[in-house]
Write a protein that holds these residues in place. Structure first.
Motif, PDB file in Angstrom:
ATOM      1  N   TYR A 179      43.627  31.851  42.661  1.00  0.00           N
ATOM      2  CA  TYR A 179      43.677  31.470  41.249  1.00  0.00           C
ATOM      3  C   TYR A 179      42.314  31.590  40.577  1.00  0.00           C
ATOM      4  N   GLU A 180      41.255  31.325  41.304  1.00  0.00           N
ATOM      5  CA  GLU A 180      39.915  31.482  40.727  1.00  0.00           C
ATOM      6  C   GLU A 180      39.633  32.948  40.419  1.00  0.00           C
ATOM      7  N   ALA A 181      40.018  33.844  41.318  1.00  0.00           N
ATOM      8  CA  ALA A 181      39.798  35.272  41.093  1.00  0.00           C
ATOM      9  C   ALA A 181      40.614  35.765  39.902  1.00  0.00           C
ATOM     10  N   LEU A 182      41.860  35.298  39.783  1.00  0.00           N
ATOM     11  CA  LEU A 182      42.687  35.684  38.646  1.00  0.00           C
ATOM     12  C   LEU A 182      42.090  35.177  37.336  1.00  0.00           C
ATOM     13  N   THR A 183      41.558  33.967  37.365  1.00  0.00           N
ATOM     14  CA  THR A 183      40.959  33.408  36.160  1.00  0.00           C
ATOM     15  C   THR A 183      39.765  34.239  35.699  1.00  0.00           C
ATOM     16  N   ALA A 184      38.981  34.741  36.650  1.00  0.00           N
ATOM     17  CA  ALA A 184      37.819  35.563  36.297  1.00  0.00           C
ATOM     18  C   ALA A 184      38.228  36.894  35.680  1.00  0.00           C
ATOM     19  N   GLY A 185      39.450  37.352  35.964  1.00  0.00           N
ATOM     20  CA  GLY A 185      39.929  38.607  35.401  1.00  0.00           C
ATOM     21  C   GLY A 185      39.876  39.782  36.347  1.00  0.00           C
ATOM     22  N   ALA A 186      39.598  39.536  37.626  1.00  0.00           N
ATOM     23  CA  ALA A 186      39.506  40.622  38.600  1.00  0.00           C
ATOM     24  C   ALA A 186      40.886  41.150  38.965  1.00  0.00           C
ATOM     25  N   ALA A 187      40.905  42.376  39.500  1.00  0.00           N
ATOM     26  CA  ALA A 187      42.102  42.898  40.163  1.00  0.00           C
ATOM     27  C   ALA A 187      42.139  42.257  41.543  1.00  0.00           C
ATOM     28  N   VAL A 188      43.236  41.598  41.878  1.00  0.00           N
ATOM     29  CA  VAL A 188      43.287  40.770  43.085  1.00  0.00           C
ATOM     30  C   VAL A 188      44.313  41.313  44.075  1.00  0.00           C
TER      31      VAL A 188
ATOM     32  N   PRO B 210      49.975  42.684  47.100  1.00  0.00           N
ATOM     33  CA  PRO B 210      49.867  42.450  48.542  1.00  0.00           C
ATOM     34  C   PRO B 210      49.357  43.692  49.260  1.00  0.00           C
ATOM     35  N   PHE B 211      48.702  43.498  50.405  1.00  0.00           N
ATOM     36  CA  PHE B 211      48.093  44.602  51.125  1.00  0.00           C
ATOM     37  C   PHE B 211      49.099  45.706  51.448  1.00  0.00           C
ATOM     38  N   ALA B 212      50.306  45.353  51.875  1.00  0.00           N
ATOM     39  CA  ALA B 212      51.311  46.362  52.243  1.00  0.00           C
ATOM     40  C   ALA B 212      51.653  47.270  51.066  1.00  0.00           C
ATOM     41  N   ARG B 213      51.764  46.700  49.880  1.00  0.00           N
ATOM     42  CA  ARG B 213      52.066  47.523  48.699  1.00  0.00           C
ATOM     43  C   ARG B 213      50.870  48.407  48.350  1.00  0.00           C
ATOM     44  N   TRP B 214      49.673  47.857  48.477  1.00  0.00           N
ATOM     45  CA  TRP B 214      48.471  48.645  48.185  1.00  0.00           C
ATOM     46  C   TRP B 214      48.370  49.847  49.112  1.00  0.00           C
TER      47      TRP B 214
ATOM     48  N   THR C 188      50.685  52.487  47.583  1.00  0.00           N
ATOM     49  CA  THR C 188      50.424  53.004  46.237  1.00  0.00           C
ATOM     50  C   THR C 188      48.955  53.296  45.945  1.00  0.00           C
ATOM     51  N   ALA C 189      48.058  52.701  46.755  1.00  0.00           N
ATOM     52  CA  ALA C 189      46.607  52.802  46.516  1.00  0.00           C
ATOM     53  C   ALA C 189      46.219  52.260  45.151  1.00  0.00           C
ATOM     54  N   GLN C 190      47.052  51.377  44.600  1.00  0.00           N
ATOM     55  CA  GLN C 190      46.788  50.796  43.289  1.00  0.00           C
ATOM     56  C   GLN C 190      46.643  49.280  43.416  1.00  0.00           C
ATOM     57  N   LEU C 191      45.597  48.748  42.794  1.00  0.00           N
ATOM     58  CA  LEU C 191      45.390  47.306  42.745  1.00  0.00           C
ATOM     59  C   LEU C 191      45.571  46.872  41.297  1.00  0.00           C
ATOM     60  N   THR C 192      46.577  46.044  41.059  1.00  0.00           N
ATOM     61  CA  THR C 192      46.950  45.674  39.699  1.00  0.00           C
ATOM     62  C   THR C 192      45.892  44.812  39.032  1.00  0.00           C
ATOM     63  N   ARG C 193      45.488  45.181  37.838  1.00  0.00           N
ATOM     64  CA  ARG C 193      44.605  44.340  37.025  1.00  0.00           C
ATOM     65  C   ARG C 193      45.451  43.375  36.206  1.00  0.00           C
ATOM     66  N   PRO C 194      44.985  42.144  35.998  1.00  0.00           N
ATOM     67  CA  PRO C 194      45.726  41.203  35.149  1.00  0.00           C
ATOM     68  C   PRO C 194      45.918  41.787  33.751  1.00  0.00           C
ATOM     69  N   THR C 195      47.114  41.589  33.225  1.00  0.00           N
ATOM     70  CA  THR C 195      47.418  42.125  31.895  1.00  0.00           C
ATOM     71  C   THR C 195      47.203  41.088  30.795  1.00  0.00           C
ATOM     72  N   GLY C 196      46.919  39.867  31.191  1.00  0.00           N
ATOM     73  CA  GLY C 196      46.704  38.810  30.206  1.00  0.00           C
ATOM     74  C   GLY C 196      45.669  37.823  30.706  1.00  0.00           C
TER      75      GLY C 196
END
Length: 305
Positions: free
Chosen positions: A235-244, A272-276, A279-287
């Motif tokens: 939650y701290e990483a999401l709050t900062a705005g990072a791709a987690v 999650p690691f398995a999805r990454w 797809t090799a994609q790490l989702t950035r927060p949209t909000g």
């Protein structure tokens, strides 16, 4: 005419995680209006009951200006909140689900993974509140690896974590990474940690950090990977705005923590690691994930606007 500062009493049980939550709300309130705050230790059950039921108020409570707001996180603070409100006034705000009836408090800030009921005095939060603020200076070539350890809900396998870390390091040839541990990290974890090429992985064990270290790192890390057991750091990483991203660890059984992470994955906040790997994609927060600010705004507008 300027409004006088909001007087806040913050009760603490001495646990860093709980202080991080109430401190995050306090700092968010201060960003909205001037605050005069006082930190108080949670009274013992006997002392708090004597104050609540018989008016035997601790001397420090009598000496302080009457509060507008009382904050507390952790079961040990609950009776102190209620006793102080009865004897000195103010609104009692409890963070996390209390063991006492919810109706006793003016406001309960309860994480959604605790399945809070729909009530006028309950505000549901996405995870526990924290001191992190959304960052405007994230650096695309900086990443952070946050390693937890075995817990009540999660097991642990050093080798599995090593393999996931290696995959992330190899996938980003130019990124510089910093890894830190937690108090739960097994003592032998760092001994077998893979060495990154070109010295792109720095290691700072938890024993070499203070409470300012992680917020400073999160202010700049564009990507953050967290082991699934370390939900507060998620939650701290999401709050900062990072791709987690979430490193997988063995799940002992489905629980409220794991289900909360699953919801964040479904909502697109986490990868999650398995999805990454697929797809090799790490989702950035949209909000925005600034829950402390949202709660502070509710308090000010509802009670002190």
């Amino acid at each position: 005419m300027n409004k006088r500062p909001l007087r806040v009493w913050r009760f603490s049980d001495g646990k860093a995680g709980h202080d991080n939550q109430s401190g995050g709300l306090l700092e968010a309130l201060r960003r909205l209006r001037p605050v005069e705050h006082h930190d108080l230790g949670a009274s013992s059950t006997t002392t708090a009951l004597a104050a609540w039921l018989f008016g035997r108020v601790p001397s420090v409570w009598r000496e302080l200006p009457a509060p507008d707001l009382l904050l507390g996180a952790g079961h040990q603070t609950h009776l102190s909140l209620l006793a102080a409100r009865k004897q000195r006034g103010g609104k009692a705000v409890v963070l996390m689900r209390p063991t006492l009836p919810l109706a006793l408090f003016d406001l309960c800030l309860i994480p959604e993974h605790d399945a809070p009921p729909v009530r006028a005095n309950v505000l549901t939060t996405r995870g526990a509140l924290n001191r992190i603020q959304p960052s405007t200076v994230l650096e695309s070539e900086r990443g952070l690896l946050l390693i937890g350890g075995p817990s009540t809900h999660f097991g642990w396998d050093n080798t599995e974590i090593y393999q996931q870390i290696t995959a992330v390091l190899q996938a980003h040839a130019t990124m510089h990474w910093t890894l830190t541990t937690s108090r739960r990290t097994p003592a032998d974890f760092l001994q077998g940690l893979p060495v990154a090429p070109d010295g792109r992985l720095g290691v700072i064990p938890v024993t070499a950090t203070d409470r300012y270290w992680l917020p400073a790192q999160l202010a700049h890390a564009h990507q953050v990977w967290v082991t699934a057991d370390s939900v507060s750091m998620v939650y701290e990483a999401l709050t900062a705005g990072a791709a987690v991203g979430i490193f997988a660890v063995p799940l002992k059984r489905s629980n409220r923590i794991s289900r909360g992470l699953d919801r964040l994955v479904e909502q697109g906040w986490l990868t999650p690691f398995a999805r990454w790997r697929q797809t090799a994609q790490l989702t950035r927060p949209t909000g925005s994930f600034a829950e402390a600010d949202r709660c502070a705004h509710w308090i000010i507008t509802q009670w002190f606007g």
